[in-house]
Design a protein around this motif. Structure first.
Motif, mmCIF file in Angstrom:
data_model
loop_
_atom_site.group_PDB
_atom_site.id
_atom_site.type_symbol
_atom_site.label_atom_id
_atom_site.label_comp_id
_atom_site.label_asym_id
_atom_site.label_seq_id
_atom_site.Cartn_x
_atom_site.Cartn_y
_atom_site.Cartn_z
ATOM 1 N N VAL A 23 0.862 -1.176 0.000
ATOM 2 C CA VAL A 23 0.000 0.000 0.000
ATOM 3 C C VAL A 23 0.902 1.232 0.000
ATOM 4 O O VAL A 23 1.832 1.300 0.802
ATOM 5 N N PRO A 24 0.669 2.218 -0.890
ATOM 6 C CA PRO A 24 1.505 3.422 -0.905
ATOM 7 C C PRO A 24 1.535 4.090 0.466
ATOM 8 O O PRO A 24 0.567 4.040 1.228
ATOM 9 N N ILE A 25 2.666 4.732 0.768
ATOM 10 C CA ILE A 25 2.874 5.314 2.092
ATOM 11 C C ILE A 25 1.792 6.322 2.447
ATOM 12 O O ILE A 25 1.240 6.296 3.553
ATOM 13 N N LEU A 26 1.453 7.219 1.524
ATOM 14 C CA LEU A 26 0.462 8.250 1.826
ATOM 15 C C LEU A 26 -0.900 7.647 2.119
ATOM 16 O O LEU A 26 -1.607 8.081 3.027
ATOM 17 N N ARG A 27 -1.272 6.646 1.347
ATOM 18 C CA ARG A 27 -2.566 6.002 1.589
ATOM 19 C C ARG A 27 -2.577 5.281 2.933
ATOM 20 O O ARG A 27 -3.536 5.374 3.695
ATOM 21 N N GLY A 28 -1.507 4.537 3.195
ATOM 22 C CA GLY A 28 -1.432 3.830 4.461
ATOM 23 C C GLY A 28 -1.435 4.783 5.641
ATOM 24 O O GLY A 28 -2.086 4.536 6.659
ATOM 25 N N ALA A 29 -0.705 5.896 5.498
ATOM 26 C CA ALA A 29 -0.654 6.883 6.580
ATOM 27 C C ALA A 29 -2.025 7.490 6.819
ATOM 28 O O ALA A 29 -2.415 7.735 7.971
ATOM 29 N N GLN A 30 -2.776 7.732 5.749
ATOM 30 C CA GLN A 30 -4.105 8.298 5.934
ATOM 31 C C GLN A 30 -5.030 7.311 6.640
ATOM 32 O O GLN A 30 -5.806 7.689 7.519
ATOM 33 N N ILE A 31 -4.945 6.030 6.276
ATOM 34 C CA ILE A 31 -5.774 5.012 6.934
ATOM 35 C C ILE A 31 -5.510 5.000 8.435
ATOM 36 O O ILE A 31 -6.434 4.982 9.247
ATOM 37 N N LEU A 32 -4.225 5.032 8.796
ATOM 38 C CA LEU A 32 -3.870 4.965 10.217
ATOM 39 C C LEU A 32 -4.150 6.278 10.941
ATOM 40 O O LEU A 32 -4.840 6.303 11.959
ATOM 41 N N LEU A 33 -3.590 7.380 10.432
ATOM 42 C CA LEU A 33 -3.606 8.637 11.176
ATOM 43 C C LEU A 33 -5.000 9.245 11.273
ATOM 44 O O LEU A 33 -5.365 9.800 12.313
ATOM 45 N N VAL A 34 -5.766 9.149 10.201
ATOM 46 C CA VAL A 34 -7.150 9.637 10.277
ATOM 47 C C VAL A 34 -7.993 8.660 11.089
ATOM 48 O O VAL A 34 -8.794 9.058 11.936
ATOM 49 N N GLY A 35 -7.786 7.376 10.849
ATOM 50 C CA GLY A 35 -8.583 6.375 11.553
ATOM 51 C C GLY A 35 -8.370 6.366 13.049
ATOM 52 O O GLY A 35 -9.305 6.151 13.819
ATOM 53 N N GLN A 36 -7.139 6.632 13.496
ATOM 54 C CA GLN A 36 -6.873 6.539 14.926
ATOM 55 C C GLN A 36 -7.467 7.697 15.723
ATOM 56 O O GLN A 36 -7.453 7.674 16.947
ATOM 57 N N LEU A 37 -8.020 8.706 15.047
ATOM 58 C CA LEU A 37 -8.737 9.752 15.786
ATOM 59 C C LEU A 37 -9.957 9.175 16.506
ATOM 60 O O LEU A 37 -10.476 9.777 17.443
#
Length: 318
Positions: free
Chosen positions: A58-72
């Motif tokens: 999974v591309p870094i930006l997509r993976g980061a969005q899944i984690l960082l937005v999701g963990q809110l």
């Protein structure tokens, strides 16, 4: 709504934070917050290492969005909302929900192992007044066994079967485990340095203080994870940190430092989620402007479209 909970927490604590900030040197505040952000980045790499070890990259930006937005979602009472949000965001990018959930659970396990490893260096000092922390170390051998590549592969495949998904077609490599655990250790070291810089404004620095605060911060995260019914472990982590800092500070000073620390973590979570979402949005618009929007399509996008078309095609055949 999720952001509203986080913002409400910021506002509700502002009076206490504004008073505590006066005790800390400005340079220490800036450097301390930078270390929280650095820890968040290392934590993201730890999570991504597992996600990509369980399937196609999974591309870094997509993976980061899944984690960082999701963990809110952890700011809503009952931290299970963080996992729900991550699974839904993953689905939008064609990453199967079970794979995201397995990643989240394993990343939490890696975090527990990393926190207990670092926490063990400060444990001799901390157990003098908090002997109940010893029971956490029952989790360490269990966690180490579960991080073995063969065990991780077997458990991941079992979970996928429970969700009626094909098992993994490969074994999780040792390098995946090493990368994830190393990044998690680096994240906790950053968080320990963050707290060290805050306390540094009130006491003379030494290496023993750094070890104590890094261990306390690490164990505090695991205690906060166990207290999953509280938003982001609020209260549980602070109890551990205050207990450790009482060896160095007065009670009012220790409470003040934990409030400032928690505020910085909340700000970093909001900033990280915003930057990740904005970066993906900018990339999409740039590709669309250049007329190369297809470049950003991945096998996940095609898989998602195929799954969404299948029920319609089946209905038409009938």
């Amino acid at each position: 709504m999720i952001i509203g909970f986080a913002v409400y927490y910021l506002i509700s604590q502002w009076d206490e934070v504004s008073q505590a900030v006066k005790l800390i040197a400005p340079a220490s505040l800036v450097a301390s917050f930078a270390l929280v952000v650095a820890g968040l980045i290392f934590g993201t790499f730890s999570w991504l290492a597992i996600l990509n070890g369980l399937g196609p990259r999974v591309p870094i930006l997509r993976g980061a969005q899944i984690l960082l937005v999701g963990q809110l979602g952890k700011y809503v009472p009952g931290s299970v909302w963080s996992y729900v949000m991550q699974m839904e965001l993953g689905r939008q990018y064609g990453v199967a929900r079970p794979r995201v959930l397995i990643t989240a659970l394993y990343a939490a396990g890696v975090g527990v192992v990393a926190s207990l490893i670092l926490g063990s260096f400060a444990l001799p000092l901390m157990i003098q007044d908090h002997s109940q922390l010893l029971w956490l170390y029952v989790l360490l051998p269990i966690g180490l066994v579960c991080l073995h590549p063969k065990v991780m592969t077997w458990l991941a495949s079992l979970a996928l079967r429970l969700f009626r998904r094909p098992p993994l077609d490969h074994e999780v490599s040792l390098m995946v485990v090493v990368r994830s655990l190393s990044a998690a250790l680096a994240a906790y070291i950053c968080y320990g340095l963050h707290l060290f810089l805050l306390v540094n404004s009130l006491v003379d620095p030494d290496f023993g203080t750094l070890v104590l605060l890094t261990g306390a911060m690490s164990i505090g995260f695991t205690v906060g994870l166990v207290a999953f019914l509280l938003p982001s472990g609020i209260g549980a982590r602070e109890a551990v940190l205050v207990g450790a800092m009482l060896l160095l500070l007065t009670l009012p000073e220790a409470v003040a430092m934990t409030v400032v620390s928690r505020m910085m973590f909340t700000l970093a979570d909001l900033a990280g989620a915003g930057v990740a979402a904005l970066a993906v949005l900018v990339m999409r618009r740039r590709l669309a402007t250049e007329g190369s929007i297809d470049v950003e399509r991945s096998p996940f996008d095609e898989q998602l479209e195929a799954e969404s078309r299948a029920p319609k095609e089946a209905a038409e055949d009938e």
